[in-house]
Each structure stands twice: as structure tokens, then as C-alpha cells.
Design a protein around this motif. Sequence first.
Motif, PDB file in Angstrom:
ATOM      1  N   HIS A  27     -26.680  -4.133 -15.632  1.00 35.15           N
ATOM      2  CA  HIS A  27     -26.546  -3.901 -17.065  1.00 35.15           C
ATOM      3  C   HIS A  27     -26.996  -2.479 -17.399  1.00 35.15           C
ATOM      4  CE1 HIS A  27     -26.724  -8.443 -18.276  1.00 35.15           C
ATOM      5  NE2 HIS A  27     -25.781  -8.165 -17.387  1.00 35.15           N
ATOM      6  N   VAL A  28     -26.128  -1.734 -18.059  1.00 30.78           N
ATOM      7  CA  VAL A  28     -26.454  -0.334 -18.368  1.00 30.78           C
ATOM      8  C   VAL A  28     -26.787  -0.128 -19.840  1.00 30.78           C
ATOM      9  CG1 VAL A  28     -25.063   0.543 -16.471  1.00 30.78           C
ATOM     10  CG2 VAL A  28     -24.020   0.295 -18.726  1.00 30.78           C
ATOM     11  N   ARG A  29     -26.362  -1.057 -20.706  1.00 29.40           N
ATOM     12  CA  ARG A  29     -26.650  -0.899 -22.135  1.00 29.40           C
ATOM     13  C   ARG A  29     -26.555  -2.245 -22.833  1.00 29.40           C
ATOM     14  NH1 ARG A  29     -23.192   2.631 -26.569  1.00 29.40           N
ATOM     15  NH2 ARG A  29     -24.655   2.419 -28.292  1.00 29.40           N
ATOM     16  N   GLU A  30     -27.682  -2.890 -23.021  1.00 29.32           N
ATOM     17  CA  GLU A  30     -27.732  -4.165 -23.729  1.00 29.32           C
ATOM     18  C   GLU A  30     -27.978  -3.927 -25.217  1.00 29.32           C
ATOM     19  OE1 GLU A  30     -29.688  -6.629 -19.948  1.00 29.32           O
ATOM     20  OE2 GLU A  30     -30.823  -6.366 -21.821  1.00 29.32           O
ATOM     21  N   LEU A  31     -27.601  -4.910 -26.050  1.00 29.36           N
ATOM     22  CA  LEU A  31     -27.728  -4.773 -27.498  1.00 29.36           C
ATOM     23  C   LEU A  31     -28.539  -5.921 -28.090  1.00 29.36           C
ATOM     24  CD1 LEU A  31     -24.055  -3.804 -28.492  1.00 29.36           C
ATOM     25  CD2 LEU A  31     -26.009  -2.261 -28.149  1.00 29.36           C
ATOM     26  N   ARG A  55     -29.136  -8.324 -31.545  1.00 32.09           N
ATOM     27  CA  ARG A  55     -28.175  -9.017 -32.413  1.00 32.09           C
ATOM     28  C   ARG A  55     -27.625  -8.112 -33.513  1.00 32.09           C
ATOM     29  NH1 ARG A  55     -29.153 -14.826 -35.495  1.00 32.09           N
ATOM     30  NH2 ARG A  55     -27.401 -14.669 -36.969  1.00 32.09           N
ATOM     31  N   ASP A  56     -28.501  -7.410 -34.232  1.00 29.40           N
ATOM     32  CA  ASP A  56     -28.027  -6.566 -35.335  1.00 29.40           C
ATOM     33  C   ASP A  56     -27.181  -5.407 -34.829  1.00 29.40           C
ATOM     34  OD1 ASP A  56     -30.228  -5.400 -34.137  1.00 29.40           O
ATOM     35  OD2 ASP A  56     -31.016  -4.540 -35.994  1.00 29.40           O
ATOM     36  N   GLU A  57     -27.499  -4.871 -33.649  1.00 32.14           N
ATOM     37  CA  GLU A  57     -26.705  -3.783 -33.078  1.00 32.14           C
ATOM     38  C   GLU A  57     -25.301  -4.266 -32.714  1.00 32.14           C
ATOM     39  OE1 GLU A  57     -30.084  -1.012 -30.875  1.00 32.14           O
ATOM     40  OE2 GLU A  57     -29.329  -2.796 -29.845  1.00 32.14           O
ATOM     41  N   LEU A  58     -25.219  -5.478 -32.170  1.00 30.28           N
ATOM     42  CA  LEU A  58     -23.925  -6.043 -31.806  1.00 30.28           C
ATOM     43  C   LEU A  58     -23.051  -6.248 -33.049  1.00 30.28           C
ATOM     44  CD1 LEU A  58     -21.991  -7.359 -29.745  1.00 30.28           C
ATOM     45  CD2 LEU A  58     -23.222  -9.517 -30.125  1.00 30.28           C
ATOM     46  N   LEU A  59     -23.638  -6.794 -34.098  1.00 28.06           N
ATOM     47  CA  LEU A  59     -22.874  -7.044 -35.319  1.00 28.06           C
ATOM     48  C   LEU A  59     -22.385  -5.747 -35.962  1.00 28.06           C
ATOM     49  CD1 LEU A  59     -24.949  -9.963 -36.889  1.00 28.06           C
ATOM     50  CD2 LEU A  59     -22.627 -10.080 -35.958  1.00 28.06           C
ATOM     51  N   VAL A  60     -23.229  -4.728 -35.976  1.00 27.34           N
ATOM     52  CA  VAL A  60     -22.813  -3.433 -36.530  1.00 27.34           C
ATOM     53  C   VAL A  60     -21.639  -2.874 -35.742  1.00 27.34           C
ATOM     54  CG1 VAL A  60     -23.505  -1.009 -36.810  1.00 27.34           C
ATOM     55  CG2 VAL A  60     -25.037  -2.842 -37.567  1.00 27.34           C
ATOM     56  N   LEU A  61     -21.708  -2.954 -34.425  1.00 28.66           N
ATOM     57  CA  LEU A  61     -20.625  -2.457 -33.570  1.00 28.66           C
ATOM     58  C   LEU A  61     -19.323  -3.206 -33.837  1.00 28.66           C
ATOM     59  CD1 LEU A  61     -19.486  -0.909 -31.072  1.00 28.66           C
ATOM     60  CD2 LEU A  61     -20.374  -2.804 -29.668  1.00 28.66           C
ATOM     61  N   LEU A  62     -19.362  -4.513 -33.837  1.00 27.52           N
ATOM     62  CA  LEU A  62     -18.147  -5.307 -33.984  1.00 27.52           C
ATOM     63  C   LEU A  62     -17.532  -5.145 -35.377  1.00 27.52           C
ATOM     64  CD1 LEU A  62     -19.211  -8.604 -32.147  1.00 27.52           C
ATOM     65  CD2 LEU A  62     -17.833  -6.713 -31.254  1.00 27.52           C
ATOM     66  N   ARG A  63     -18.363  -5.107 -36.417  1.00 25.32           N
ATOM     67  CA  ARG A  63     -17.850  -5.013 -37.784  1.00 25.32           C
ATOM     68  C   ARG A  63     -17.271  -3.639 -38.099  1.00 25.32           C
ATOM     69  NH1 ARG A  63     -22.848  -8.589 -40.240  1.00 25.32           N
ATOM     70  NH2 ARG A  63     -21.813 -10.632 -40.034  1.00 25.32           N
TER      71      ARG A  63
END
Length: 315
Positions: free
Chosen positions: A158-162, A164-172
Motif C-alpha cells: 500500500h502506497v497511499r491509504e485514505l 473516510r473523509d479523504e475518500l469521500l472528498v476524492l470520490l465526490r
Amino acid sequence: MSTVNTPPLEFNGERFTPECQREIWYEHWHRYAFARELVQGKRVLDAACGEGYGSAMLAGVAQAVLGVDISDSAVEHARARYGAQTNLRFAQGDATALDLPAASFDVVTSFETLEHVHAHDELVAGFARVLSDDGVLLISSPDKLTYSDISGFRNEFHVRELYRDELLVLLRRYFPAVRLYGQKLLFQSVLWALDEGDAKASGHIAATAAQDGLDISESLDYAPLYFIAVCSKRELPLSLPGLALFGDREESVYAHYNHEVRKNMAAGGRIAELEAELDTLRNETAKLPAARAVTAEPHVASSIKEPRPWWRGWR
């Protein structure tokens, strides 16, 4: 899902193979079983498809599936093992730089990919580009808080884990409508309606697979250990659920399971050490008779008399 008798892809920890067992088997198969409900009759891109088992599962109900992976060896293996399915093909490619026409897919699946690349925006933007306007992306990612921070575990791949809030910002940023699910292997007591004709009609999706993933039932296909009946002289309540789950927050059964696994792994390691020591002792012991023979040889030789020639017997 059809396969041919192809040797398994070597498991090195970077990508899942169907021969893996225990928790990882449940986690990976469940994602594709969930996606299977959403791809029926659709054009599907399985980005970072790895060994190809998931692409093959989806091809069982989809219109067409393209599995793409950056590894030449994984793609070659997938073609050899699953290439007999006429609506399934595999191609080598980088999921962060897809060389595919815009709006050419109805569904994109990409499980356990995001954390393996640095170029998150390029990955998700590419998925948005190749999807039709009403297309759907199914993507998974470990929660950095629970997967790494709390557990203290570090996955070398794994080189870059996220979080929860980081994942949602990225997807939205690319998909305004996002519904987030959690996934975790749980120990649960399960009640399910045995006379429920259609699990989806009762508001839940269930799938039970054979170990090889070839036989999939769209229900909880288990033999019950107990029966629980709800009875009435009139009509049964319409609010009866098709599925009921119960567990404890501390996951005591899982904690005990993990303890036993760690204990057995430690015992296995110690047994391997002792077996190696025993092999060494056996080898050293086997050399002892030869060494004694070499040491005793001069003495033995001097004590043995040559037989007298037959003619010496006359004297």
C-alpha cells in the motif's frame, strides 16, 4: 464462471488469488458478489483485475466484461484460465491512464486498487471519463484509521491509504452521488427466512459461494443448526424481517479466533525450528559410524592375519 485447468498464479501478497483462504477469501469474493447484482446485462470494466477471477464472475451475468491489469503475467494467466468465456476479455493497461473510449462502459469495478497507487485523481477521473452518463463506479479502499493506525499493521504494497473523509472528498469530486458501505468480516448469529422466495424482495442481498467460486447461490445457502418459528392464529405481521443479525461489539469470538490463530502460528514456527534441529542431529548421527570406521581401520588391519596358503598346511 468457467475456467480451464491452469496452474494457480503465485501469491506474493500483492494481489489476491482464489486459492487464498480464511478472511481474505470472504472479503474479496464478497465485493464481486455484491457487484454481480448491479452488472446484469451491462458493459463492465474491471480495472486492476489481477488474477481475473472477479472479471470471470461478473461475466456470468454481464453483457461484456473487460479486465485490465498493469501486470503482463496476471493478464496472461487470466486469459489462459478464464478466456473461454466469449463475453470476457483481458488487456494489459494502467488503471491510472486508461486508453479506452469515453462513455464506453456502464459499470466500472475497481477493488483494492486505490491504495496501491499515488495517482488517486487520475484513477478516479479516468473511471468517470469511460463511464456513461448514468454509469456506476464500484470502488473499494481500506480505512486507514482501522486498517493501519489502530491495528499498527503496515501493508508493504500500500502506497497511499485514505481516511473516510479523504475518500469521500476524492470520490465526490467526480461523482456527486456517493453511497458509502462498510465492509468487515464479523462473527454474527444469523436468522434468515427459510420461506423467503426472493431475498432482494425482503430488502437484503445475500450470496453463498463454493470454495472455488464456481457455484454461487443468491441466498444464505446453509443448513440451519436451529429453527425459530413465528406463529399466529391470524396473518403474520407484515413487518417480519427476511434477515436478522446479532453480535457483540467486542467481537469476543473473533478475538478468541485471532488468539488461537496467533498461538497456532507461533507453535508452527517453533515446530519448524525443532524439526530443523532434529534434521541436523540426524545428519550428524549418520556420520558417526563412518567416522568410527575410519579411526579404527589401522588397528583392525593389524589384528587380522592373512590366511595361510594351502601349501603351508603341509608343514
